[in-house]
Scaffold this motif. Structure first.
Motif, PDB file in Angstrom:
ATOM      1  N   ALA A   1      39.194  44.573  23.783  1.00 50.38           N
ATOM      2  CA  ALA A   1      38.438  45.696  24.354  1.00 50.38           C
ATOM      3  C   ALA A   1      39.397  46.815  24.763  1.00 50.38           C
ATOM      4  N   PRO A   2      38.974  48.079  24.590  1.00 48.75           N
ATOM      5  CA  PRO A   2      39.840  49.216  24.931  1.00 48.75           C
ATOM      6  C   PRO A   2      39.884  49.494  26.440  1.00 48.75           C
ATOM      7  N   LEU A   3      40.628  48.633  27.154  1.00 46.52           N
ATOM      8  CA  LEU A   3      40.703  48.760  28.616  1.00 46.52           C
ATOM      9  C   LEU A   3      41.927  49.573  29.013  1.00 46.52           C
ATOM     10  N   LYS A   4      41.764  50.389  30.054  1.00 47.27           N
ATOM     11  CA  LYS A   4      42.900  51.080  30.676  1.00 47.27           C
ATOM     12  C   LYS A   4      42.828  50.850  32.176  1.00 47.27           C
ATOM     13  N   PHE A   5      43.921  50.376  32.745  1.00 51.39           N
ATOM     14  CA  PHE A   5      43.926  50.079  34.182  1.00 51.39           C
ATOM     15  C   PHE A   5      44.613  51.192  34.961  1.00 51.39           C
ATOM     16  N   SER A   6      44.058  51.523  36.121  1.00 51.27           N
ATOM     17  CA  SER A   6      44.745  52.473  37.001  1.00 51.27           C
ATOM     18  C   SER A   6      46.000  51.788  37.540  1.00 51.27           C
ATOM     19  N   THR A   7      46.922  52.568  38.077  1.00 50.24           N
ATOM     20  CA  THR A   7      48.163  52.007  38.621  1.00 50.24           C
ATOM     21  C   THR A   7      47.846  50.977  39.699  1.00 50.24           C
ATOM     22  N   GLU A   8      46.916  51.347  40.595  1.00 46.57           N
ATOM     23  CA  GLU A   8      46.593  50.436  41.695  1.00 46.57           C
ATOM     24  C   GLU A   8      46.022  49.111  41.191  1.00 46.57           C
ATOM     25  N   VAL A   9      45.122  49.190  40.208  1.00 46.42           N
ATOM     26  CA  VAL A   9      44.495  47.961  39.715  1.00 46.42           C
ATOM     27  C   VAL A   9      45.495  47.145  38.884  1.00 46.42           C
ATOM     28  N   ALA A  10      46.340  47.822  38.119  1.00 50.05           N
ATOM     29  CA  ALA A  10      47.363  47.096  37.349  1.00 50.05           C
ATOM     30  C   ALA A  10      48.275  46.306  38.295  1.00 50.05           C
ATOM     31  N   ASN A  11      48.665  46.919  39.395  1.00 54.43           N
ATOM     32  CA  ASN A  11      49.516  46.226  40.378  1.00 54.43           C
ATOM     33  C   ASN A  11      48.783  45.055  41.015  1.00 54.43           C
ATOM     34  N   ALA A  12      47.503  45.264  41.317  1.00 53.64           N
ATOM     35  CA  ALA A  12      46.700  44.202  41.933  1.00 53.64           C
ATOM     36  C   ALA A  12      46.579  43.001  40.989  1.00 53.64           C
ATOM     37  N   ARG A  13      46.420  43.287  39.701  1.00 50.83           N
ATOM     38  CA  ARG A  13      46.328  42.199  38.718  1.00 50.83           C
ATOM     39  C   ARG A  13      47.621  41.400  38.676  1.00 50.83           C
ATOM     40  N   LYS A  14      48.735  42.103  38.666  1.00 50.47           N
ATOM     41  CA  LYS A  14      50.046  41.418  38.627  1.00 50.47           C
ATOM     42  C   LYS A  14      50.219  40.508  39.834  1.00 50.47           C
TER      43      LYS A  14
END
Ligand code: PSU
Ligand code: MN
Length: 303
Positions: free
Chosen positions: A3-16
């Motif tokens: 799926a063509p997902l793009k994460f915001s900086t905040e959400v990318a950090n939260a995922r990590k």
């Protein structure tokens, strides 16, 4: 192909960091509230989630990508944009494949949240069975989505512009747990009590998280509807709203408003007819739902 997902900086950090994340929809911003209250509310709701110890992920479709979390400038742009498409399950893939921009409804936000591994989603009210659905067949795709996609959705019930008994019947038929938070009755958006008994009741976020996990263990598809009553001090008595709802419904019928346009039309007219009182209540209940959703997302990480 993913799926063509793009994460915001905040959400990318939260995922990590494997932090608890709460999804938020964008149709409430583009079609549910006027500017600038829409963007102010979106910012307040995000802040409420952070304060409660979770990370907000507002979801929208922009230039052919599913954005999971919006940067502040993206949120501003979306909130001020005119004629934004309202995307639900039926139009999501078409819009993405053709590079379009649009706001996600509850149904589309559930699909996108699930693709991003997010299990909890806070909104104001879900779509449901419209009054007169026996003639119009107007039943929101949100109900079917709750039956299919494993996301727990926190809402203040459904609006009295809908047929609430029929909405609860469809949810039951489709196997969707409807859990009232802290009371025995189903809330009615601007009012705490619809007078209809809620099928299930929970008094803590932990109970809701445990039920969410048990559904996964049983291999049951679909999510849960958490019906969280509006805070008492923000409630508008049902009798006060009833005439405005009747008038808005009459105008919709006289104007031949149909399909996707129905819900936004009714929301806008009720806002106008109540001199903005409906909006103040709407803001209070979305924030209340965001706080409960954050507690559920945290409980899911702990259990
Ligand atoms: N109900 C509300 N506020 C809203 C909506 C519904 O009280 O903003 C929006 C949500 O995005 C919901 C959509 O998913 O309208 C339902 O539209 P329809 O009835 O066309 O399915
Ligand atoms: Mn509809």
């Amino acid at each position: 192909m993913t799926a063509p997902l793009k994460f915001s900086t905040e959400v990318a950090n939260a995922r990590k960091a494997a932090r608890p994340i709460v999804a938020l929809e964008s149709t409430i911003i583009t079609h549910g509230m006027p500017y600038p209250q829409n963007v102010k509310t979106a910012e307040l709701v995000e802040a409420d989630i952070r304060k409660a110890g979770a990370v907000p992920a507002t979801i929208a479709i922009m230039n052919g990508h599913i954005h999971i979390g919006l940067e502040p400038d993206q949120l501003q742009t979306l909130a001020q944009a005119k004629n934004v498409a309202k995307l639900s399950r039926a139009d999501l893939a078409f819009a993405l494949a053709n590079g379009q921009t649009g706001a996600s409804t509850v149904a589309a936000t559930m699909i996108c949240a699930h693709l991003a591994g997010i299990e909890v989603f806070a909104t104001g009210g879900i779509g449901g069975v419209h009054r007169g659905a026996e003639h119009s067949f107007d039943i929101s795709a949100d109900l079917e989505e709750l039956a299919q996609t494993p996301v727990s959705v926190v809402a203040a019930g459904a609006k009295a512009i809908l047929d609430l008994p029929k909405t609860l019947e469809v949810l039951e038929s489709r196997g969707v747990p409807v859990i009232a938070y802290g009371q025995n009755t189903f809330p009615a958006f601007w009012s705490r009590d619809s007078g209809l008994p809620a099928p299930l009741r929970a008094d803590s976020a932990a109970e809701i998280a445990a039920a969410h996990k048990m559904r996964a263990r049983l291999g049951l598809p679909g999510g849960q509807l958490i019906a969280n009553p509006i805070p008492t001090e923000a409630e508008i008595p049902a009798e006060q709203l009833a005439p405005h709802i009747e008038q808005a419904l009459k105008e919709a019928e006289a104007g031949g408003i149909a399909a996707k346009a129905v819900t936004p039309f009714l929301l806008t007219r009720i806002f106008e007819l109540t001199d903005g009182a409906s909006l103040r209540a709407n803001i209070a209940l979305v924030r209340n739902n965001a706080r409960l959703a954050a507690a559920i997302a945290i409980a899911l990480k702990q259990g």
